[in-house]
Design an enzyme around this catalytic site. Structure first.
Site, PDB file in Angstrom:
ATOM      1  CG  HIS A 126      -2.026  -1.011   1.093  1.00  9.50           C
ATOM      2  ND1 HIS A 126      -3.043  -1.103   2.003  1.00  9.50           N
ATOM      3  CD2 HIS A 126      -2.269  -1.972   0.162  1.00  9.50           C
ATOM      4  CE1 HIS A 126      -3.871  -2.071   1.643  1.00  9.50           C
ATOM      5  NE2 HIS A 126      -3.411  -2.611   0.534  1.00  9.50           N
TER       6      HIS A 126
ATOM      7  CD  GLU B 156      -2.020   4.526   2.957  1.00 10.21           C
ATOM      8  OE1 GLU B 156      -3.111   5.078   2.804  1.00 10.21           O
ATOM      9  OE2 GLU B 156      -1.760   3.407   2.461  1.00 10.21           O
TER      10      GLU B 156
ATOM     11  CB  CYS C   3      -6.314  -0.605   4.918  1.00  9.90           C
ATOM     12  SG  CYS C   3      -4.579  -1.135   4.929  1.00  9.90           S
TER      13      CYS C   3
ATOM     14  CB  CYS D  15      -1.827   1.650   5.961  1.00 12.29           C
ATOM     15  SG  CYS D  15      -1.315   0.821   4.442  1.00 12.29           S
TER      16      CYS D  15
END
Length: 169
Positions: free
Chosen positions: A77, A79, A105, A108
């Site tokens: 992801h 992040e 999410c 993260c």
């Protein structure tokens, strides 16, 4: 344009490199009003991109519906990529702010908390579809010292960035 909108516009620009067939996400880590890292979502280095068939989760939309199968997805992801890149180049993130084009999410959020990020700023909201898990998610996000904030900004590419692209298996 205020500071939060400025950094979010940079996250939008970073998002253009995302190679996931799901949502396109960009993230920027800012410390002491300086960008120390950026990241976008896609497969790890040396792995075939999602757009080239690299990720099973991206290829098989029937089995892996939205918000399902993150634990087996090979994509990193935005992040996480930004946090990992900061670490790779020796940039401490403790006390920083993360600007992401999508509300982070579970994973993260946990990574940012563990890295001692102070605040999260996001453009588009994300909510877990299961109520009890959404409550747990809200609890996690409530522990950032400087909070989690939505940035009001027009996103001219919202359709491109937030639509899961259909694929054939």
């Amino acid at each position: 344009m205020d500071r939060d909108q400025y950094y979010m516009n940079i996250a939008i620009a970073v998002r253009k490199k995302a190679n996931c067939l799901g949502r396109k996400v960009g993230a920027v880590i800012v410390k002491e009003n300086r960008i120390i890292s950026t990241g976008y979502n896609g497969t790890p280095e040396r792995i075939k991109n999602c757009t080239d068939g690299g990720c099973v989760r991206c290829r098989d939309r029937e089995t892996y519906k939205e918000s399902v199968g993150y634990d087996v997805c090979i994509c990193v992801h935005a992040e996480q990529n930004a946090l990992i890149t900061a670490a790779r180049f020796g940039n401490a993130v403790e006390g920083s702010n993360v600007y992401s084009t999508l509300r982070p999410c579970f994973d993260c959020t946990k990574a940012a908390l563990q890295a001692k990020v102070d605040a999260i700023y996001y453009l588009h909201d994300w909510q877990h579809p299961i109520g009890k898990l959404q409550e747990q998610y809200a609890l996690l996000q409530s522990t950032f010292p400087d909070g989690v904030h939505k940035v009001d900004l027009d996103d001219p590419e919202v359709g491109w960035a937030n639509v899961r692209v259909p694929t054939s298996t």
